[in-house]
Motif scaffolding. Structure first.
Motif, PDB file in Angstrom:
ATOM      1  N   GLN A 112       0.832  -1.206   0.000  1.00  0.00           N
ATOM      2  CA  GLN A 112       0.000   0.000   0.000  1.00  0.00           C
ATOM      3  C   GLN A 112       0.868   1.258   0.000  1.00  0.00           C
ATOM      4  O   GLN A 112       0.564   2.230  -0.691  1.00  0.00           O
ATOM      5  CB  GLN A 112      -0.931   0.007   1.216  1.00  0.00           C
ATOM      6  CG  GLN A 112      -2.039  -1.006   1.139  1.00  0.00           C
ATOM      7  CD  GLN A 112      -2.850  -1.072   2.427  1.00  0.00           C
ATOM      8  OE1 GLN A 112      -2.497  -0.441   3.416  1.00  0.00           O
ATOM      9  NE2 GLN A 112      -3.924  -1.826   2.406  1.00  0.00           N
ATOM     10  N   ILE A 113       1.931   1.231   0.773  1.00  0.00           N
ATOM     11  CA  ILE A 113       2.831   2.386   0.829  1.00  0.00           C
ATOM     12  C   ILE A 113       3.496   2.588  -0.528  1.00  0.00           C
ATOM     13  O   ILE A 113       3.586   3.716  -1.019  1.00  0.00           O
ATOM     14  CB  ILE A 113       3.891   2.195   1.935  1.00  0.00           C
ATOM     15  CG1 ILE A 113       3.236   2.308   3.309  1.00  0.00           C
ATOM     16  CG2 ILE A 113       5.013   3.206   1.796  1.00  0.00           C
ATOM     17  CD1 ILE A 113       4.145   1.901   4.446  1.00  0.00           C
ATOM     18  N   GLU A 142       2.333   1.679  -3.421  1.00  0.00           N
ATOM     19  CA  GLU A 142       1.320   2.154  -4.362  1.00  0.00           C
ATOM     20  C   GLU A 142       1.026   3.635  -4.140  1.00  0.00           C
ATOM     21  O   GLU A 142       0.913   4.410  -5.090  1.00  0.00           O
ATOM     22  CB  GLU A 142       0.042   1.330  -4.214  1.00  0.00           C
ATOM     23  CG  GLU A 142      -1.023   1.668  -5.216  1.00  0.00           C
ATOM     24  CD  GLU A 142      -2.233   0.773  -5.077  1.00  0.00           C
ATOM     25  OE1 GLU A 142      -3.327   1.239  -5.420  1.00  0.00           O
ATOM     26  OE2 GLU A 142      -2.091  -0.369  -4.631  1.00  0.00           O
ATOM     27  N   ALA A 143       0.911   4.024  -2.876  1.00  0.00           N
ATOM     28  CA  ALA A 143       0.661   5.434  -2.578  1.00  0.00           C
ATOM     29  C   ALA A 143       1.866   6.284  -2.945  1.00  0.00           C
ATOM     30  O   ALA A 143       1.716   7.434  -3.371  1.00  0.00           O
ATOM     31  CB  ALA A 143       0.338   5.601  -1.095  1.00  0.00           C
ATOM     32  N   ASP A 144       3.039   5.733  -2.806  1.00  0.00           N
ATOM     33  CA  ASP A 144       4.260   6.469  -3.116  1.00  0.00           C
ATOM     34  C   ASP A 144       4.391   6.714  -4.618  1.00  0.00           C
ATOM     35  O   ASP A 144       4.832   7.770  -5.048  1.00  0.00           O
ATOM     36  CB  ASP A 144       5.468   5.685  -2.599  1.00  0.00           C
ATOM     37  CG  ASP A 144       6.741   6.471  -2.689  1.00  0.00           C
ATOM     38  OD1 ASP A 144       6.717   7.671  -2.375  1.00  0.00           O
ATOM     39  OD2 ASP A 144       7.762   5.884  -3.074  1.00  0.00           O
ATOM     40  N   ARG A 145       4.024   5.739  -5.398  1.00  0.00           N
ATOM     41  CA  ARG A 145       4.121   5.887  -6.845  1.00  0.00           C
ATOM     42  C   ARG A 145       3.082   6.861  -7.382  1.00  0.00           C
ATOM     43  O   ARG A 145       3.340   7.608  -8.299  1.00  0.00           O
ATOM     44  CB  ARG A 145       3.944   4.536  -7.528  1.00  0.00           C
ATOM     45  CG  ARG A 145       5.245   3.808  -7.670  1.00  0.00           C
ATOM     46  CD  ARG A 145       5.053   2.534  -8.426  1.00  0.00           C
ATOM     47  NE  ARG A 145       5.007   1.487  -7.411  1.00  0.00           N
ATOM     48  CZ  ARG A 145       4.114   0.536  -7.354  1.00  0.00           C
ATOM     49  NH1 ARG A 145       3.196   0.420  -8.229  1.00  0.00           N
ATOM     50  NH2 ARG A 145       4.139  -0.338  -6.397  1.00  0.00           N
ATOM     51  N   GLY A 146       1.901   6.814  -6.787  1.00  0.00           N
ATOM     52  CA  GLY A 146       0.855   7.733  -7.219  1.00  0.00           C
ATOM     53  C   GLY A 146       0.339   7.410  -8.602  1.00  0.00           C
ATOM     54  O   GLY A 146       0.346   6.272  -9.053  1.00  0.00           O
ATOM     55  N   TRP A 147      -0.067   8.443  -9.289  1.00  0.00           N
ATOM     56  CA  TRP A 147      -0.603   8.316 -10.628  1.00  0.00           C
ATOM     57  C   TRP A 147       0.524   7.961 -11.582  1.00  0.00           C
ATOM     58  O   TRP A 147       1.666   8.400 -11.414  1.00  0.00           O
ATOM     59  CB  TRP A 147      -1.263   9.641 -10.981  1.00  0.00           C
ATOM     60  CG  TRP A 147      -2.002   9.686 -12.259  1.00  0.00           C
ATOM     61  CD1 TRP A 147      -2.687   8.673 -12.854  1.00  0.00           C
ATOM     62  CD2 TRP A 147      -2.135  10.825 -13.107  1.00  0.00           C
ATOM     63  NE1 TRP A 147      -3.248   9.101 -14.007  1.00  0.00           N
ATOM     64  CE2 TRP A 147      -2.929  10.434 -14.200  1.00  0.00           C
ATOM     65  CE3 TRP A 147      -1.677  12.131 -13.042  1.00  0.00           C
ATOM     66  CZ2 TRP A 147      -3.259  11.286 -15.218  1.00  0.00           C
ATOM     67  CZ3 TRP A 147      -2.019  12.986 -14.061  1.00  0.00           C
ATOM     68  CH2 TRP A 147      -2.804  12.560 -15.139  1.00  0.00           C
ATOM     69  N   SER A 177       4.445   9.316 -11.623  1.00  0.00           N
ATOM     70  CA  SER A 177       5.492   8.392 -11.173  1.00  0.00           C
ATOM     71  C   SER A 177       6.730   8.461 -12.063  1.00  0.00           C
ATOM     72  O   SER A 177       7.805   8.032 -11.658  1.00  0.00           O
ATOM     73  CB  SER A 177       4.965   6.970 -11.104  1.00  0.00           C
ATOM     74  OG  SER A 177       4.646   6.486 -12.389  1.00  0.00           O
ATOM     75  N   ARG A 215       8.203   6.471   6.366  1.00  0.00           N
ATOM     76  CA  ARG A 215       6.833   6.083   6.000  1.00  0.00           C
ATOM     77  C   ARG A 215       6.490   4.697   6.497  1.00  0.00           C
ATOM     78  O   ARG A 215       5.373   4.442   6.919  1.00  0.00           O
ATOM     79  CB  ARG A 215       6.655   6.151   4.487  1.00  0.00           C
ATOM     80  CG  ARG A 215       6.531   7.546   3.980  1.00  0.00           C
ATOM     81  CD  ARG A 215       6.198   7.552   2.526  1.00  0.00           C
ATOM     82  NE  ARG A 215       6.167   8.914   2.032  1.00  0.00           N
ATOM     83  CZ  ARG A 215       5.849   9.239   0.807  1.00  0.00           C
ATOM     84  NH1 ARG A 215       5.538   8.310  -0.063  1.00  0.00           N
ATOM     85  NH2 ARG A 215       5.845  10.500   0.441  1.00  0.00           N
ATOM     86  N   ALA A 273       3.533   3.971   9.088  1.00  0.00           N
ATOM     87  CA  ALA A 273       2.448   3.035   8.765  1.00  0.00           C
ATOM     88  C   ALA A 273       2.332   1.950   9.822  1.00  0.00           C
ATOM     89  O   ALA A 273       1.242   1.461  10.098  1.00  0.00           O
ATOM     90  CB  ALA A 273       2.686   2.414   7.399  1.00  0.00           C
TER      91      ALA A 273
END
Length: 144
Positions: A67-68, A70-75, A79, A137, A141
């Protein structure tokens, strides 16, 4: 063979007392073996529960990491911004270092001020500050 002869001789001399004594000793040893087996099975069950709990915790930690990430990469469009900015700076800096170290004669010019400082800041932020940000992060988390 000698043992069986001795047991028969003792059995003949002791009669029922010997049989009773041997029976009680055998019962005691059976009970002790049964108790040891129960303790062993309980220990195995406890170890199994601990191992399962650890595996479940690792699975949850990996889900959080995913999840981290995925959130870190963003759109997908955003990315690519970091690599598009960082890789040319790293390539330019590496070429300067290699050319000045091994005298290849490439003649790669350093960036003029203030762009040389920007290049240095970009490289430092990506390779030094970025790993610390990711670690922070992960710890953040884990507390939620």
């Amino acid at each position: 063979m000698l043992t069986s002869i001795l047991l028969r001789l003792v059995g003949w001399l002791g009669g029922g007392v010997f049989d009773t004594l041997i029976g009680r000793v055998a019962d005691h040893l059976r009970q002790k073996a049964s108790d040891d087996l129960v303790r062993f099975q309980t220990g195995v069950q406890a170890d199994t529960q601990i191992a399962l709990a650890q595996l479940n915790a690792q699975i949850e930690a990996r889900k959080l990491q995913a999840q981290i990430m995925e959130a870190d990469r963003g759109w997908w469009v955003t990315s690519f911004i970091r690599p598009l900015i960082v890789y040319p700076c790293v390539l330019h800096f590496s070429a300067i270092v290699l050319d000045s170290t091994f005298m290849f004669g490439w003649g790669i010019a350093k960036l003029p001020p203030p762009y040389d400082g920007y290049e240095q800041a970009i490289i430092l932020s990506f390779f030094i500050a970025r790993p610390f940000e990711k670690v922070a992060r992960v710890f953040a988390a884990g507390r939620t």
